[in-house]
Design a protein around this motif. Structure first.
Motif, mmCIF file in Angstrom:
data_model
loop_
_atom_site.group_PDB
_atom_site.id
_atom_site.type_symbol
_atom_site.label_atom_id
_atom_site.label_comp_id
_atom_site.label_asym_id
_atom_site.label_seq_id
_atom_site.Cartn_x
_atom_site.Cartn_y
_atom_site.Cartn_z
ATOM 1 N N THR A 122 0.839 -1.201 0.000
ATOM 2 C CA THR A 122 0.000 0.000 0.000
ATOM 3 C C THR A 122 0.873 1.250 0.000
ATOM 4 O O THR A 122 0.659 2.178 -0.779
ATOM 5 C CB THR A 122 -0.942 -0.001 1.214
ATOM 6 N N ALA A 123 1.885 1.276 0.845
ATOM 7 C CA ALA A 123 2.769 2.437 0.941
ATOM 8 C C ALA A 123 3.540 2.667 -0.356
ATOM 9 O O ALA A 123 3.735 3.815 -0.762
ATOM 10 C CB ALA A 123 3.737 2.264 2.110
ATOM 11 N N LEU A 124 3.953 1.592 -1.004
ATOM 12 C CA LEU A 124 4.683 1.749 -2.259
ATOM 13 C C LEU A 124 3.810 2.351 -3.346
ATOM 14 O O LEU A 124 4.271 3.140 -4.165
ATOM 15 C CB LEU A 124 5.220 0.392 -2.734
ATOM 16 N N GLY A 125 2.550 1.964 -3.382
ATOM 17 C CA GLY A 125 1.659 2.427 -4.430
ATOM 18 C C GLY A 125 1.987 1.779 -5.764
ATOM 19 O O GLY A 125 3.111 1.337 -6.003
ATOM 20 N N GLY A 126 0.992 1.697 -6.645
ATOM 21 C CA GLY A 126 1.204 1.119 -7.958
ATOM 22 C C GLY A 126 1.435 -0.377 -7.941
ATOM 23 O O GLY A 126 1.920 -0.941 -8.922
ATOM 24 N N CYS A 127 1.086 -1.035 -6.857
ATOM 25 C CA CYS A 127 1.345 -2.472 -6.696
ATOM 26 C C CYS A 127 0.043 -3.272 -6.661
ATOM 27 O O CYS A 127 -0.020 -4.326 -6.033
ATOM 28 C CB CYS A 127 2.132 -2.715 -5.412
ATOM 29 N N GLU A 128 -0.974 -2.798 -7.345
ATOM 30 C CA GLU A 128 -2.274 -3.439 -7.250
ATOM 31 C C GLU A 128 -2.257 -4.914 -7.680
ATOM 32 O O GLU A 128 -2.917 -5.734 -7.031
ATOM 33 C CB GLU A 128 -3.327 -2.640 -8.013
ATOM 34 N N PRO A 129 -1.504 -5.310 -8.734
ATOM 35 C CA PRO A 129 -1.466 -6.753 -9.042
ATOM 36 C C PRO A 129 -0.886 -7.582 -7.891
ATOM 37 O O PRO A 129 -1.398 -8.658 -7.584
ATOM 38 C CB PRO A 129 -0.578 -6.839 -10.287
#
Length: 134
Positions: free
Chosen positions: A72-79
């Motif tokens: 979540t904190a990294l973001g862009g990791c939805e997969p």
């Protein structure tokens, strides 16, 4: 796993942990890498699951809470969040606990990232027949 274990033994140990945590979703990720980056797939299994996930210091559900927070904190990791939300459910976290973790993360990484993670969870919950979350 120690230094005396072979590459193949670490991989086999990791496969057992991967299956226990991620189930078919994890196997699908590794399979998707075979024709482009098989060594990355090997390292995810052998090191990520064979060495890190199998350490005794945290229970699998606690490791998943950490993983959900980090993605979540990294973001862009939805997969990757999709895989790990499923894994979190597999190791005993409830939908309510997962949503609470994302709400908590909003204070540290912002509402947009917490919202993206929550909407990813909503898709997973819908696929698993877990909506509405009470």
């Amino acid at each position: 796993m120690g230094e005396s274990t072979t590459r193949e033994e670490r991989y086999e140990h990791g496969l057992v942990m991967l299956d226990a945590v991620d189930g078919t979703a994890g196997a699908n990720v590794i399979e998707s890498l075979k024709d482009v980056a098989p060594e990355l797939g090997h390292q995810i299994v052998a090191w990520g699951f064979g060495e890190i996930y199998s350490r005794p210091g945290l229970e699998p559900r606690d490791r998943q809470l950490v993983t959900l927070g980090m993605l979540t904190a990294l973001g862009g990791c939805e997969p990757q969040l999709t895989v790990h939300i499923n894994a979190a459910l597999n190791v005993g976290l409830t939908p309510q606990q997962i949503i609470e973790a994302f709400l908590h993360s909003a204070a540290y990484c912002g509402f947009p990232r917490a919202l993206n993670a929550t909407l990813t969870a909503k898709k997973v919950f819908a696929e698993r027949g877990l909506l509405p979350v009470e």
